[in-house]
Design a protein around this motif. Structure first.
Motif, PDB file in Angstrom:
ATOM      1  N   VAL A   1       8.582  -5.100  -9.653  1.00  0.00           N
ATOM      2  CA  VAL A   1       7.905  -3.842  -9.968  1.00  0.00           C
ATOM      3  C   VAL A   1       6.385  -3.988  -9.981  1.00  0.00           C
ATOM      4  CG1 VAL A   1       7.608  -2.143 -11.814  1.00  0.00           C
ATOM      5  CG2 VAL A   1       9.875  -2.897 -11.195  1.00  0.00           C
ATOM      6  N   SER A   2       5.877  -5.165 -10.258  1.00  0.00           N
ATOM      7  CA  SER A   2       4.423  -5.351 -10.373  1.00  0.00           C
ATOM      8  C   SER A   2       3.653  -4.938  -9.122  1.00  0.00           C
ATOM      9  CB  SER A   2       4.108  -6.799 -10.727  1.00  0.00           C
ATOM     10  OG  SER A   2       4.647  -7.101 -11.980  1.00  0.00           O
ATOM     11  N   PRO A   3       4.075  -5.312  -7.898  1.00  0.00           N
ATOM     12  CA  PRO A   3       3.325  -4.865  -6.723  1.00  0.00           C
ATOM     13  C   PRO A   3       3.350  -3.348  -6.549  1.00  0.00           C
ATOM     14  CG  PRO A   3       4.930  -6.543  -6.086  1.00  0.00           C
ATOM     15  CD  PRO A   3       5.139  -6.228  -7.523  1.00  0.00           C
ATOM     16  N   ILE A   4       4.425  -2.718  -6.957  1.00  0.00           N
ATOM     17  CA  ILE A   4       4.516  -1.259  -6.817  1.00  0.00           C
ATOM     18  C   ILE A   4       3.462  -0.585  -7.685  1.00  0.00           C
ATOM     19  CG2 ILE A   4       6.006   0.739  -7.217  1.00  0.00           C
ATOM     20  CD1 ILE A   4       8.403  -1.130  -6.597  1.00  0.00           C
ATOM     21  N   TYR A   5       3.323  -1.033  -8.937  1.00  0.00           N
ATOM     22  CA  TYR A   5       2.316  -0.438  -9.813  1.00  0.00           C
ATOM     23  C   TYR A   5       0.901  -0.780  -9.350  1.00  0.00           C
ATOM     24  CZ  TYR A   5       5.744   1.271 -13.091  1.00  0.00           C
ATOM     25  OH  TYR A   5       6.774   1.961 -13.663  1.00  0.00           O
ATOM     26  N   ALA A   6       0.703  -1.982  -8.831  1.00  0.00           N
ATOM     27  CA  ALA A   6      -0.624  -2.351  -8.327  1.00  0.00           C
ATOM     28  C   ALA A   6      -1.025  -1.434  -7.173  1.00  0.00           C
ATOM     29  CB  ALA A   6      -0.623  -3.808  -7.881  1.00  0.00           C
ATOM     30  N   VAL A   7      -0.116  -1.182  -6.255  1.00  0.00           N
ATOM     31  CA  VAL A   7      -0.414  -0.306  -5.119  1.00  0.00           C
ATOM     32  C   VAL A   7      -0.605   1.130  -5.597  1.00  0.00           C
ATOM     33  CG1 VAL A   7       0.570   0.660  -3.000  1.00  0.00           C
ATOM     34  CG2 VAL A   7       0.667  -1.784  -3.412  1.00  0.00           C
ATOM     35  N   SER A   8       0.139   1.544  -6.614  1.00  0.00           N
ATOM     36  CA  SER A   8      -0.015   2.899  -7.148  1.00  0.00           C
ATOM     37  C   SER A   8      -1.423   3.111  -7.714  1.00  0.00           C
ATOM     38  CB  SER A   8       1.022   3.144  -8.242  1.00  0.00           C
ATOM     39  OG  SER A   8       0.847   4.412  -8.822  1.00  0.00           O
ATOM     40  N   PHE A   9      -1.912   2.168  -8.516  1.00  0.00           N
ATOM     41  CA  PHE A   9      -3.261   2.299  -9.072  1.00  0.00           C
ATOM     42  C   PHE A   9      -4.323   2.201  -7.974  1.00  0.00           C
ATOM     43  CE2 PHE A   9      -1.112   1.077 -13.080  1.00  0.00           C
ATOM     44  CZ  PHE A   9      -1.511   2.166 -13.835  1.00  0.00           C
ATOM     45  N   TRP A  10      -4.097   1.342  -6.990  1.00  0.00           N
ATOM     46  CA  TRP A  10      -5.032   1.232  -5.873  1.00  0.00           C
ATOM     47  C   TRP A  10      -5.075   2.554  -5.103  1.00  0.00           C
ATOM     48  CZ3 TRP A  10      -3.667   1.316  -0.578  1.00  0.00           C
ATOM     49  CH2 TRP A  10      -4.727   1.068   0.288  1.00  0.00           C
ATOM     50  N   GLY A  11      -3.914   3.146  -4.847  1.00  0.00           N
ATOM     51  CA  GLY A  11      -3.861   4.427  -4.138  1.00  0.00           C
ATOM     52  C   GLY A  11      -4.547   5.540  -4.908  1.00  0.00           C
ATOM     53  N   TYR A  12      -4.412   5.530  -6.231  1.00  0.00           N
ATOM     54  CA  TYR A  12      -5.082   6.538  -7.053  1.00  0.00           C
ATOM     55  C   TYR A  12      -6.597   6.364  -6.988  1.00  0.00           C
ATOM     56  CZ  TYR A  12      -6.360   9.374 -11.065  1.00  0.00           C
ATOM     57  OH  TYR A  12      -6.938  10.314 -11.880  1.00  0.00           O
ATOM     58  N   ASP A  13      -7.054   5.130  -6.999  1.00  0.00           N
ATOM     59  CA  ASP A  13      -8.493   4.865  -6.893  1.00  0.00           C
ATOM     60  C   ASP A  13      -9.032   5.352  -5.539  1.00  0.00           C
ATOM     61  OD1 ASP A  13     -11.006   3.692  -7.794  1.00  0.00           O
ATOM     62  OD2 ASP A  13     -10.629   2.156  -6.269  1.00  0.00           O
ATOM     63  N   ILE A  14      -8.301   5.056  -4.460  1.00  0.00           N
ATOM     64  CA  ILE A  14      -8.716   5.529  -3.136  1.00  0.00           C
ATOM     65  C   ILE A  14      -8.688   7.057  -3.090  1.00  0.00           C
ATOM     66  CG2 ILE A  14      -8.094   5.523  -0.680  1.00  0.00           C
ATOM     67  CD1 ILE A  14      -9.305   2.906  -1.651  1.00  0.00           C
ATOM     68  N   GLY A  15      -7.663   7.661  -3.702  1.00  0.00           N
ATOM     69  CA  GLY A  15      -7.582   9.123  -3.751  1.00  0.00           C
ATOM     70  C   GLY A  15      -8.767   9.737  -4.476  1.00  0.00           C
ATOM     71  N   GLN A  16      -9.175   9.133  -5.584  1.00  0.00           N
ATOM     72  CA  GLN A  16     -10.350   9.624  -6.308  1.00  0.00           C
ATOM     73  C   GLN A  16     -11.607   9.527  -5.445  1.00  0.00           C
ATOM     74  OE1 GLN A  16     -10.440   7.292  -9.949  1.00  0.00           O
ATOM     75  NE2 GLN A  16      -9.767   9.076 -11.117  1.00  0.00           N
ATOM     76  N   ARG A  17     -11.748   8.417  -4.752  1.00  0.00           N
ATOM     77  CA  ARG A  17     -12.921   8.248  -3.886  1.00  0.00           C
ATOM     78  C   ARG A  17     -12.929   9.273  -2.761  1.00  0.00           C
ATOM     79  NH1 ARG A  17     -13.505   1.674  -3.233  1.00  0.00           N
ATOM     80  NH2 ARG A  17     -13.489   1.226  -5.464  1.00  0.00           N
ATOM     81  N   LEU A  18     -11.755   9.549  -2.183  1.00  0.00           N
ATOM     82  CA  LEU A  18     -11.679  10.560  -1.120  1.00  0.00           C
ATOM     83  C   LEU A  18     -12.036  11.945  -1.643  1.00  0.00           C
ATOM     84  CD1 LEU A  18      -8.467   9.505   0.840  1.00  0.00           C
ATOM     85  CD2 LEU A  18     -10.812   9.560   1.695  1.00  0.00           C
ATOM     86  N   VAL A  19     -11.519  12.299  -2.809  1.00  0.00           N
ATOM     87  CA  VAL A  19     -11.825  13.612  -3.392  1.00  0.00           C
ATOM     88  C   VAL A  19     -13.316  13.725  -3.666  1.00  0.00           C
ATOM     89  CG1 VAL A  19     -11.497  15.042  -5.441  1.00  0.00           C
ATOM     90  CG2 VAL A  19      -9.525  14.015  -4.332  1.00  0.00           C
ATOM     91  N   LYS A  20     -13.922  12.669  -4.204  1.00  0.00           N
ATOM     92  CA  LYS A  20     -15.351  12.697  -4.486  1.00  0.00           C
ATOM     93  C   LYS A  20     -16.182  12.769  -3.205  1.00  0.00           C
ATOM     94  CE  LYS A  20     -15.151  10.322  -8.920  1.00  0.00           C
ATOM     95  NZ  LYS A  20     -15.472   9.116  -9.685  1.00  0.00           N
ATOM     96  N   SER A  21     -15.693  12.153  -2.127  1.00  0.00           N
ATOM     97  CA  SER A  21     -16.456  12.171  -0.879  1.00  0.00           C
ATOM     98  C   SER A  21     -16.432  13.551  -0.224  1.00  0.00           C
ATOM     99  CB  SER A  21     -15.917  11.121   0.094  1.00  0.00           C
ATOM    100  OG  SER A  21     -14.648  11.500   0.586  1.00  0.00           O
ATOM    101  N   PHE A  22     -15.375  14.332  -0.439  1.00  0.00           N
ATOM    102  CA  PHE A  22     -15.304  15.677   0.136  1.00  0.00           C
ATOM    103  C   PHE A  22     -15.989  16.725  -0.729  1.00  0.00           C
ATOM    104  CE2 PHE A  22     -11.620  13.891   2.468  1.00  0.00           C
ATOM    105  CZ  PHE A  22     -12.067  14.162   3.745  1.00  0.00           C
ATOM    106  N   ASN A  23     -16.326  16.358  -1.957  1.00  0.00           N
ATOM    107  CA  ASN A  23     -16.963  17.291  -2.878  1.00  0.00           C
ATOM    108  C   ASN A  23     -18.451  16.964  -2.955  1.00  0.00           C
ATOM    109  OD1 ASN A  23     -17.542  19.130  -4.827  1.00  0.00           O
ATOM    110  ND2 ASN A  23     -16.106  18.337  -6.332  1.00  0.00           N
ATOM    111  N   SER A  24     -19.280  17.800  -2.369  1.00  0.00           N
ATOM    112  CA  SER A  24     -20.715  17.502  -2.294  1.00  0.00           C
ATOM    113  C   SER A  24     -21.443  17.745  -3.622  1.00  0.00           C
ATOM    114  CB  SER A  24     -21.366  18.344  -1.195  1.00  0.00           C
ATOM    115  OG  SER A  24     -21.205  19.720  -1.489  1.00  0.00           O
TER     116      SER A  24
END
Length: 103
Positions: A40-63
């Motif tokens: 289960v550990s890699p699944i949660y690691a990828v989940s948090f990584w994906g959330y971090d990337i998602g936050q960065r994408l949302v911030k990049s589209f919001n000027s």
């Protein structure tokens, strides 16, 4: 912990725990936990990584972000994005876990 009747012991959770502690000590309560945690550990690691990337994408589209916290919609979009890599990792882990139990 196996389920079923055990002769000479109380059929309660406390009775089973007491019997395990007396026969195997504290490590006996945690026997068999390492394999699921390892899977289960890699699944949660990828989940948090994906959330971090998602936050960065949302911030990049919001000027007009300027360092302000994300609102509920933006957090939801970032969380939804994190499901993409998490699903891929979960599928791979479940596939290999299932292959190991068939043999």
């Amino acid at each position: 912990m196996q389920t079923g009747t055990i002769e000479g012991s109380t059929a309660s959770v406390v009775g089973i725990m007491r019997r395990t502690m007396m026969s195997e000590g504290l490590p006996g309560l945690f026997r068999g936990v390492s394999a699921p945690l390892t899977a289960v550990s890699p699944i949660y690691a990828v989940s948090f990584w994906g959330y971090d990337i998602g936050q960065r994408l949302v911030k990049s589209f919001n000027s007009d972000n300027n360092g302000r916290p994300l609102n509920l919609l933006e957090i939801s979009i970032a969380g939804g994005f994190s499901a993409l890599p998490t699903t891929g990792t979960t599928c791979v882990c479940q596939h290999y876990r299932g292959c190991g139990s068939i043999a």
